[in-house]
Design a protein around this motif. Sequence first.
Motif, PDB file in Angstrom:
ATOM      1  N   ARG A   1     -30.447  55.981  -4.585  1.00 45.93           N
ATOM      2  CA  ARG A   1     -29.126  56.342  -4.048  1.00 45.93           C
ATOM      3  C   ARG A   1     -29.241  57.593  -3.164  1.00 45.93           C
ATOM      4  O   ARG A   1     -28.639  57.659  -2.077  1.00 45.93           O
TER       5      ARG A   1
ATOM      6  N   LYS B   1     -19.057  56.353   2.081  1.00 50.28           N
ATOM      7  CA  LYS B   1     -19.388  57.322   1.027  1.00 50.28           C
ATOM      8  C   LYS B   1     -18.261  58.333   0.938  1.00 50.28           C
ATOM      9  O   LYS B   1     -18.178  59.259   1.733  1.00 50.28           O
ATOM     10  N   SER B   2     -17.414  58.144  -0.042  1.00 50.92           N
ATOM     11  CA  SER B   2     -16.262  59.020  -0.196  1.00 50.92           C
ATOM     12  C   SER B   2     -16.694  60.368  -0.762  1.00 50.92           C
ATOM     13  O   SER B   2     -17.845  60.565  -1.163  1.00 50.92           O
TER      14      SER B   2
ATOM     15  N   ASP C   1     -18.044  59.911  -4.209  1.00 54.44           N
ATOM     16  CA  ASP C   1     -19.406  59.390  -4.230  1.00 54.44           C
ATOM     17  C   ASP C   1     -20.419  60.509  -4.008  1.00 54.44           C
ATOM     18  O   ASP C   1     -21.437  60.592  -4.703  1.00 54.44           O
TER      19      ASP C   1
ATOM     20  N   ASN D   1     -20.703  62.798  -6.918  1.00 51.77           N
ATOM     21  CA  ASN D   1     -21.511  62.179  -7.968  1.00 51.77           C
ATOM     22  C   ASN D   1     -23.002  62.307  -7.678  1.00 51.77           C
ATOM     23  O   ASN D   1     -23.811  62.439  -8.594  1.00 51.77           O
TER      24      ASN D   1
ATOM     25  N   LYS E   1     -22.226  53.017 -10.095  1.00 47.72           N
ATOM     26  CA  LYS E   1     -21.190  52.544  -9.183  1.00 47.72           C
ATOM     27  C   LYS E   1     -19.803  52.729  -9.789  1.00 47.72           C
ATOM     28  O   LYS E   1     -18.862  53.166  -9.116  1.00 47.72           O
TER      29      LYS E   1
ATOM     30  N   ASP F   1     -18.936  56.389  -9.828  1.00 50.52           N
ATOM     31  CA  ASP F   1     -18.498  56.779  -8.482  1.00 50.52           C
ATOM     32  C   ASP F   1     -17.041  56.394  -8.262  1.00 50.52           C
ATOM     33  O   ASP F   1     -16.242  57.176  -7.730  1.00 50.52           O
ATOM     34  N   LYS F   2     -16.714  55.180  -8.662  1.00 48.71           N
ATOM     35  CA  LYS F   2     -15.368  54.658  -8.456  1.00 48.71           C
ATOM     36  C   LYS F   2     -14.342  55.497  -9.207  1.00 48.71           C
ATOM     37  O   LYS F   2     -13.294  55.867  -8.666  1.00 48.71           O
TER      38      LYS F   2
ATOM     39  N   ARG G   1     -14.107  59.019  -7.665  1.00 46.44           N
ATOM     40  CA  ARG G   1     -13.409  58.952  -6.379  1.00 46.44           C
ATOM     41  C   ARG G   1     -11.904  58.872  -6.585  1.00 46.44           C
ATOM     42  O   ARG G   1     -11.135  59.589  -5.950  1.00 46.44           O
TER      43      ARG G   1
END
Length: 1456
Positions: A545, A357-358, A361, A364, A426, A429-430, A433
């Motif tokens: 999530r 989990k960056s 992430d 978000n 997702k 998030d990407k 990040r």
Amino acid sequence: MFPIYSFSPCFADSLGPLLLGLGQLILFPRDLRALRKCASVFAPTTAWFYVQFTLLAIIVLCQLVYAAILSITGGSWFDLRVISTLVYIASLGAAGYVQYVEYFRARVPSGIVLFYWFLSVVTGFVRLYGQAQRKVWTEHETLFTSFVLGLLATIGELLVSACNPRPPSQYKSLSDEIDNSPEAGANIFSRLTFFYLTKLMELGYENHLTEEDLPDLPRDSRTDKTSEDFDVAWQTEKQIAAPSLYRALFRCFGVTYLIGVCFKLTGDVLAFMQPNLLRRLLLFVNSYNNDTVNEPIPLSGGIIIALGMFACSFGQTMMQQQYLTRCFSTGLIIKSSLMSSIYRKSAFLSNGSRQSKSTGDIVNLMTVDVQRLQELSQSAQALWSGPFQIMLWNCMWAGVGVTLCTISLNAYIARKRRALQKVQMKVKDKRTRLTGEILASIKSIKLYAWEESFIDRVNAIRNDQELANLRKKGVYSAVSNFVGSSAPFLVSCSTFAFFIWTAGRPLSTDIVFPALTLFNLLSSPLTQIPQVISKFVEATVSANRLRDFLLSPELQSDAVTHLDAAIESDQSAAIITNGTFLWDEAGKHPPALRNISFNAKLGQLACIIGRVGTGKSALLQALLGDLHRESGDVTIRGHVAYCSQVPWIMNATVKENILFGKRFHADFYEKTVRACALVEDFGVLPDGDDTVVGEKGISLSGGQKARLALARAVYARADVYILDDPLSAVDQHVGRHLIDNVLGPNGLLATKTKIMATNAIAVLALADSITMLRDGGIVESGLYSEIMTRKDSEIYKLVDEFGTHRDQEEVLEETDKTDPLTSGEDEEEDGELVDFYAGKFGVALRRASTASFKKPTLDDVSNRRSKQVKEHSEKGQVKLGVYKEYIKAANLSLVVSFLVLVIGSNSMSVGGNVWLKHWSDVNTRYGDNPDTGKYLGIYLFFGVSGAFMTLFYTLVLWLFCTIEAARKLHDRMLRHVIRSPMAFFDTTPLGRIINRFTADVNKVDEALARVFTNFVTNTCKVLFSIVVVSSANPAFVLLVVPIAFLYVYYQRFYLRTSRELKRLESVSRSPIYAHFQESLHGVSTIRAYSQVRRFNRTNEYHIDFNNKAYYPSMIARRWLAIRLEFLGSMIIFSAALLSILAIASGRLSSGLVGLTMSYALQITQSLGSIVRTTVEVEISTVSVERILEYCQLPCEAPEVIENNRPQANWPMNGAVEFHDYSTRYRPGLDLVLKGINLTIKPREKIGIVGRTGAGKSSLTLALFRMIEPVGGFISIDRVNTSKLGLRDLRQRLAIIPQDSQAFEGSVRENLDPGSQFSDDRLWHALELSHLKNHIASMDGQLLARVNESGSNFSVGQRQLMSLARALLTSSKVLVLDEATAAVDVETDQIIQETIRKEFKDRTILTIAHRLNTIIDSDRIVVLAAGKVVEFDTPQVLLSNKNSMFYALCSHGGLTE
């Protein structure tokens, strides 16, 4: 005959007062219990106090007279009217007693008593109406007089009780428990009408609101309270096998939500009374139009019906607004509690959880996922309210069947949208990040000229994945809207057909239009259900999530055993016994450390050495409890201070970074800054130790950051100091100063336990014990005195080759080691709070002083030169240019097409209703249902046509306008942000920028289109409604004008305040994310210093500050709605009254009355929606405004200047010249380089030295034009670099920067993001940089994963990766900015040989703290205060013992 409404004397004079009196007496004990809980305080009595009780006495006296006369005239005291009056008198006494007590105990009057007075007035008027009908005064004048006098006194009592301001107590409480919000001081009527917000609305109308104008939050809405409640509920939920976030939230906040359910239920029932009243109104009309009726219903009957419609409408409004208030309040506390829980959870995530989990992430989760749950809480009740309203629909089961079919279809669509939403989150998030990593590493990206490569990577995710998925969601939204818009017509068609088939009587106006009103009422839940299902689907994905995150593994609570501080000189302070430690709890990677045993005693300096990647930092992390302990034991005695290898610096002042939550002690503070060599830095910093250092200390040099982090550790006055190579970033002479004054036997930390991982050989001579690591294990350890007697020892060889022996006499000399850290310190005086997570580590760790917690604000001290730029917030209404830019981005022709289709859809709806009016008139006239197929078919045609137009305009809006605008705006903002000069990033917190790329972009992606659609459709509905009603009743136009004026007034009055509140909310949101990201980067330091609780409090304050703008914004909407819908209720009453008067004169048919009233009933909601959506459009457009602001950021110089491009092989020789060059980091700051004149020959090796902060790194930044000249210029091979494009310049130069950066992705992407080189070329570069073996051992090799910020590589390995990048760049000019600062001396020596060999034909500018690495340079540049003070060969400079270079070398031990 229609009855004339009147009340019997028994009902009016007995039942009303009896029920009212009994109700007050029953609730009287409840009021007393509540008042006893309030503290008694002195409140001065005023004239109003005596007026209140004088009126009460008059009321009691009048009631006594009334009862006496009734008993005399009725002949008995047991008459029901007399008993009721006596009960009422008793209730007056109870109400008076409550009022007396509450005056001295409560801040606001009792709601029960106020409602008692209000209902007394209502029942009084009912009784007065009955007495007037009976003309009581003709028979009992005294009775009537006493009653009227009592009623007037009751009205006065109500007004005085409700409006009389309560005088403040002479004692003012300073406790935080006191609720100072406006709502807490508002009585029940003020709460129902939201009058308590009027003061803020007036202030916002007259002036631009600022943060100081925001009222306090209600006590129950503050984050500390909500997060504590949620934490209890979540801990209970975690005991269940399958924890549910929904269940925990309901357990915590369900009561408030259920109260909202009650209001919603009541409102729905009132709304569904309107069709019945409309039916009665149409029967009233038919009594005038029907010749068979002998005597029409009296006019008073119609007026009572109109009043009933008004009362139902306004009552439904009151219930609806209270319901919405509860829903929005619940959403607010859900948001604040979850954001706080996410923050607290992040502080203790295990390494495995952190890798998966960056930062992007987790951000978000806070920005998007929490927002989804907040939005669901505001509309989730439609899931039960919609079916409930359908159930109220009596026996129209054919329509119910159609409804169930549409709901089933929507459920299928919802499943599809849920799958798409998971993908959407997702991808989001990407993108977040990657954007966060780009912003965090923007300096390196600019130095390497990689902007285009990273922009392409972001756009690939944004355009090819995120927007493509959003386009699919748009298709399903369009289909869902088509089903929702066609459902009411299909329902009405099926219902009318079923009625004609089964009822056997004509479908007349008194059946059609009440049914049509019902259909209109049902269109709202039928439309809402698919939208709410969609929101529920999105929120469920987010809830899962969030649940997974909150259930993520945490650091071991027992990883380290904390004991009391060591007090004996031979007592161990830090012990590891047979410890094996893993990078993550799952053991996916090889162990970080194997079978480690380590012991550091009180007062010792324990040094840990080893080559790059051998586990030095891992050993320190094991002591901190940051690694997973698989076996063995770790014990720490006392409190810990920690310096990480990459110094973590807060975005605050220098002083705040040093104090780090501790109280300020002037004497010890001065000792600390002197010992850490910061005094001279304070002299050159713009505001001394009040200088704001920026995000990650961006305005400081590497050495300044290292010494600032060390000063923080020293000032903490801990027992055990864990230091990760603090000397690597400082010059040798500064390093000697730190050793002598901090780390050495006479330093401030002389009596403290110091565990230091280091690559500095010089400090080993002072070490009490040395531990050498290799491949995660200890290969050698022992006391320094023992090791130096073993000549076969690897440590001995290392010291012998690279270091100097300390003077033995100094070793043997006994010094009086008094502890300078204890002077002036009083542990008890610190008043430190117990750490929130103390229980997790078994001891009560020290916390920051309560006095040290300073509430952050949006502003900075105005006279600071180093202050950060306050986030810009526009004033006044959103400019027309913003709308133009958005429409332009969305494509004007498509926006016009959308508007045409919306108008067409509404035209079809109106056409269908007009056709229905015609059909019902025909049926009424013929008394039968002729040509049913024709009429029903044409009606169905109107409905289906309108539904298809809805489908088309939704597709146009989502698939083309919204997606296109979202793509263009994001792309423009991304490019302008990345191309902004470094000064922008120096003064702008990353959280503020991330806020634009998350919350604001999300608004543009999804919210803006929905709000814009609602605004346009509601506007069309209102316009068509006014046309229909006015065509039937032209006099209605006269009412429309003043009502429209009031609507516009209210809109402007509300809009000014709401707009500023929204802007304040947007601006105050950025500090939440900035502080959160900053905390995530420094979480190890925060934990080590036991500062988690203080940072939690800061986070809670930021959230509350944001909520202080959001909460009044939400209440302002309710304030507006209740006033607008009151006007809408007046419109209903006026339309009904005009129809009644017109019918009396014989001008209207029942069909036309039914049509106009059905639209008048719609207009209430639509008019309110217009004003609300107008505001929502403007509020949502603020996000566009904020994005456009970043689209207009000033950019750096052009990347390419076509008419001034260098030759393909430039630079050929590498001759570098500085021509009277001066520069500063940004306007308003002092010059960092002053009049630099240097001539560097081709292939010459230049060493650049000077004290930390002398301008060494600034020289390299100037070469790459990261900072632009304010005077002079730089030329390379006689080409003025100031006239070149930045990409042409930076791609032709090579650099190994001081801050080594790695990015999430593959190793290949980190070395060659543009894919320009072959694998062989990459492997060769890795071999020369001594990374080949490590990369080859990783899964995937060149395609091996690099975690966020390169967290799975050591700092030294990341620096070697930067060396590999330089080896790939075939430039004639190479800059080495502390290229080997983070590597051990042996690796450094090998790398220096590689550089000499591989870069022998290049001009090399080397900045180094290890002077032995540049001692063989051709010439040396010595800088001081931004000026060149010496420039010659090393031999010449060393021959002059007065030279600064000689002094530096002397400090470093190189002159012997």
